[in-house]
Design a protein around this motif. Structure first.
Motif, mmCIF file in Angstrom:
data_model
loop_
_atom_site.group_PDB
_atom_site.id
_atom_site.type_symbol
_atom_site.label_atom_id
_atom_site.label_comp_id
_atom_site.label_asym_id
_atom_site.label_seq_id
_atom_site.Cartn_x
_atom_site.Cartn_y
_atom_site.Cartn_z
ATOM 1 N N CYS A 2 4.150 38.308 33.453
ATOM 2 C CA CYS A 2 5.041 37.253 32.983
ATOM 3 C C CYS A 2 6.232 37.163 33.932
ATOM 4 O O CYS A 2 6.335 37.921 34.888
ATOM 5 C CB CYS A 2 5.531 37.540 31.572
ATOM 6 S SG CYS A 2 4.229 37.670 30.333
ATOM 7 N N ARG A 22 16.267 26.468 32.869
ATOM 8 C CA ARG A 22 15.001 25.755 33.001
ATOM 9 C C ARG A 22 14.499 25.840 34.449
ATOM 10 O O ARG A 22 13.305 26.042 34.696
ATOM 11 C CB ARG A 22 15.184 24.300 32.571
ATOM 12 C CG ARG A 22 13.888 23.539 32.341
ATOM 13 C CD ARG A 22 14.154 22.143 31.807
ATOM 14 N NE ARG A 22 14.795 22.185 30.493
ATOM 15 C CZ ARG A 22 16.031 21.775 30.256
ATOM 16 N NH1 ARG A 22 16.789 21.306 31.227
ATOM 17 N NH2 ARG A 22 16.526 21.846 29.029
ATOM 18 N N SER A 25 13.225 29.394 35.100
ATOM 19 C CA SER A 25 11.947 29.600 34.431
ATOM 20 C C SER A 25 10.815 28.890 35.163
ATOM 21 O O SER A 25 9.713 29.431 35.312
ATOM 22 C CB SER A 25 12.035 29.112 32.983
ATOM 23 O OG SER A 25 10.848 29.385 32.287
ATOM 24 N N PHE A 26 11.085 27.676 35.643
ATOM 25 C CA PHE A 26 10.062 26.910 36.361
ATOM 26 C C PHE A 26 9.670 27.611 37.660
ATOM 27 O O PHE A 26 8.505 27.574 38.069
ATOM 28 C CB PHE A 26 10.567 25.497 36.655
ATOM 29 C CG PHE A 26 9.535 24.616 37.285
ATOM 30 C CD1 PHE A 26 8.555 24.006 36.515
ATOM 31 C CD2 PHE A 26 9.530 24.396 38.661
ATOM 32 C CE1 PHE A 26 7.584 23.200 37.095
ATOM 33 C CE2 PHE A 26 8.562 23.586 39.250
ATOM 34 C CZ PHE A 26 7.591 22.984 38.457
ATOM 35 N N LYS A 29 6.913 30.003 36.880
ATOM 36 C CA LYS A 29 5.835 29.488 36.053
ATOM 37 C C LYS A 29 4.477 30.053 36.452
ATOM 38 O O LYS A 29 3.591 30.232 35.606
ATOM 39 C CB LYS A 29 5.803 27.961 36.117
ATOM 40 C CG LYS A 29 4.842 27.331 35.126
ATOM 41 C CD LYS A 29 4.915 25.814 35.153
ATOM 42 C CE LYS A 29 3.942 25.211 34.135
ATOM 43 N NZ LYS A 29 3.981 23.732 34.146
ATOM 44 N N GLY A 32 3.738 33.043 34.435
ATOM 45 C CA GLY A 32 3.516 32.864 33.009
ATOM 46 C C GLY A 32 3.226 31.427 32.671
ATOM 47 O O GLY A 32 4.105 30.678 32.238
ATOM 48 N N PRO A 33 1.987 30.992 32.843
ATOM 49 C CA PRO A 33 1.644 29.572 32.670
ATOM 50 C C PRO A 33 1.434 29.137 31.228
ATOM 51 O O PRO A 33 1.305 27.941 30.962
ATOM 52 C CB PRO A 33 0.338 29.452 33.459
ATOM 53 C CG PRO A 33 -0.293 30.813 33.332
ATOM 54 C CD PRO A 33 0.839 31.777 33.341
ATOM 55 N N GLU A 35 3.366 29.553 28.237
ATOM 56 C CA GLU A 35 4.483 28.944 27.534
ATOM 57 C C GLU A 35 5.792 29.473 28.096
ATOM 58 O O GLU A 35 5.812 30.455 28.833
ATOM 59 C CB GLU A 35 4.419 29.215 26.027
ATOM 60 C CG GLU A 35 4.501 30.685 25.645
ATOM 61 C CD GLU A 35 4.496 30.885 24.145
ATOM 62 O OE1 GLU A 35 4.989 29.999 23.421
ATOM 63 O OE2 GLU A 35 4.007 31.932 23.690
ATOM 64 N N ALA A 36 6.881 28.816 27.725
ATOM 65 C CA ALA A 36 8.210 29.235 28.155
ATOM 66 C C ALA A 36 9.131 29.274 26.949
ATOM 67 O O ALA A 36 8.965 28.505 25.996
ATOM 68 C CB ALA A 36 8.759 28.278 29.214
ATOM 69 N N GLN A 48 12.030 33.139 29.634
ATOM 70 C CA GLN A 48 10.776 33.861 29.854
ATOM 71 C C GLN A 48 9.636 32.890 30.038
ATOM 72 O O GLN A 48 9.513 31.889 29.332
ATOM 73 C CB GLN A 48 10.489 34.776 28.659
ATOM 74 C CG GLN A 48 9.523 35.913 28.968
ATOM 75 C CD GLN A 48 8.120 35.701 28.402
ATOM 76 O OE1 GLN A 48 7.812 34.654 27.855
ATOM 77 N NE2 GLN A 48 7.262 36.698 28.559
ATOM 78 N N SER A 49 8.815 33.147 31.046
ATOM 79 C CA SER A 49 7.579 32.406 31.287
ATOM 80 C C SER A 49 6.429 33.343 30.931
ATOM 81 O O SER A 49 6.272 34.399 31.547
ATOM 82 C CB SER A 49 7.483 31.974 32.752
ATOM 83 O OG SER A 49 8.592 31.173 33.107
ATOM 84 N N ARG A 50 5.628 32.953 29.952
ATOM 85 C CA ARG A 50 4.700 33.911 29.330
ATOM 86 C C ARG A 50 3.248 33.745 29.752
ATOM 87 O O ARG A 50 2.727 32.635 29.803
ATOM 88 C CB ARG A 50 4.785 33.778 27.802
ATOM 89 C CG ARG A 50 3.971 34.835 27.051
ATOM 90 C CD ARG A 50 3.992 34.605 25.559
ATOM 91 N NE ARG A 50 3.232 35.639 24.851
ATOM 92 C CZ ARG A 50 2.644 35.464 23.698
ATOM 93 N NH1 ARG A 50 2.730 34.306 23.069
ATOM 94 N NH2 ARG A 50 1.959 36.446 23.136
#
Length: 321
Positions: A2, A22, A25-26, A29, A32-33, A35-36, A48-50
């Motif tokens: 992640c 944002r 997080s991007f 990505k 962690g594709p 969700e964010a 968090q990018s999950r």
């Protein structure tokens, strides 16, 4: 894998920009594709990018404790989380997810930084204590998961990759001659250093604490211990190999805990071939393996990958090499 990132205000109470979070997080990505998620208050912003592995539907991050005074974002996996969860429930902790992430949070609530002694896993995480206005970050013992930071007079930035911090700074990072030289000398930076000036990495087996007032602590919590020659016992080879086999088998077993299919990267070397064999023979005959081939013949080990797959008499041992 992640991606985590965040910004902490130092000395001045002011909301963190959602747009900056944002953007950070991007930038992560690809790690962690699925969700964010984000948490913001007047002091900090966490993102968090999950990549979903455990509790696919209920494990969205950031995750909080019962009174929402603690918030966590986490990259990695805690392999002994079911056992830890059971003990924490006995101590009265209430869980609203089935994730290993929430286990870390309640363990921190119970043990503070000593929670790190109980974690068997690979991890990089950040916990925000909204009552103390304190941020706690930690990295696993051998540094499998990365965690970088930049400390300024008025802000503290952190992220799983430097590019997330670069993405919100209106400047080009300057090379650090010492860090840059390390890359060409050791193929990597020494623990704590990066190739860029004013950007650092939390070393393996370290935690970092920083308060709203700027108080900063970076401290090791573990180091590899070597016995002196006169303390080493002479064990029979059979006992050594049996014990090594037991430890390897148990290490593989707990790493198979997941709510998604688990694959194995089969490079063709002895280590990945041995671990893949343990998985197939003792735990999962439907194991999928993956490998990479190279055009450069001196780098290519695809022949060993194919030999490993062919040597298996079980047709369910499939390969996508």
């Amino acid at each position: 894998m992640c991606g985590i990132s965040g910004i902490l205000n130092l000395k001045e109470k002011a909301p963190i920009s959602p747009d900056q979070l944002r953007v950070m997080s991007f930038a992560l990505k690809h790690r962690g594709p699925d969700e964010a998620g984000a948490y913001l208050d007047d002091y900090i912003g966490l993102a968090q990018s999950r990549l979903s592995i455990i509790d696919l539907s209920g494990g969205s991050q950031p995750i909080h404790n019962e009174d929402k005074s603690l918030w966590i974002i986490f990259n990695g996996e805690i392999f002994n989380y079911p056992e830890l969860r059971e003990e924490l429930i006995k101590l009265g902790h209430k869980f609203y997810t089935h994730t290993d992430t929430e286990v870390i949070l309640h363990l921190y609530e119970e043990k503070n930084e000593e929670c790190l002694f109980y974690l068997n896993g690979q991890f990089a995480f950040a916990i925000w204590n909204s009552k103390k206005k304190e941020l706690f970050l930690a990295r696993d013992r051998t540094g499998i998961l990365p965690l970088f930071f930049r400390l300024e007079s008025d802000k503290f930035y952190f992220a799983s990759e430097l590019k997330a911090i670069f993405s919100i700074k209106n400047e080009n990072p300057n090379f650090d001659p010492i860090g840059f030289e390390q890359i060409f000398t050791f193929w990597t930076n020494l623990p704590g250093d990066t190739p860029f000036k004013d950007y650092k990495e939390i070393p393996p087996a370290h935690f970092l604490k920083i308060n709203f007032d700027g108080k900063f602590i970076l401290k090791p919590y573990w180091q590899l211990q070597f016995k002196k020659e006169n303390e080493i016992k002479d064990f029979p080879i059979s006992e050594i190999t049996d014990r090594a086999s037991e430890l390897l088998t148990d290490a593989v077993r707990i790493r198979l805990r997941a709510d998604v299919p688990v694959g194995s990267y089969l490079s063709g070397g002895l280590d990945s071939s041995g671990l893949t064999t343990i998985v197939k023979k003792k735990f999962n005959n439907e194991l999928r393996t993956f490998g990479i081939s190279f055009e450069e013949e001196s780098f290519d080990e695809s022949s060993f990958q194919k030999l490993m797959v062919k040597s298996s008499s079980d047709k369910s041992f499939r390969s996508l090499c």
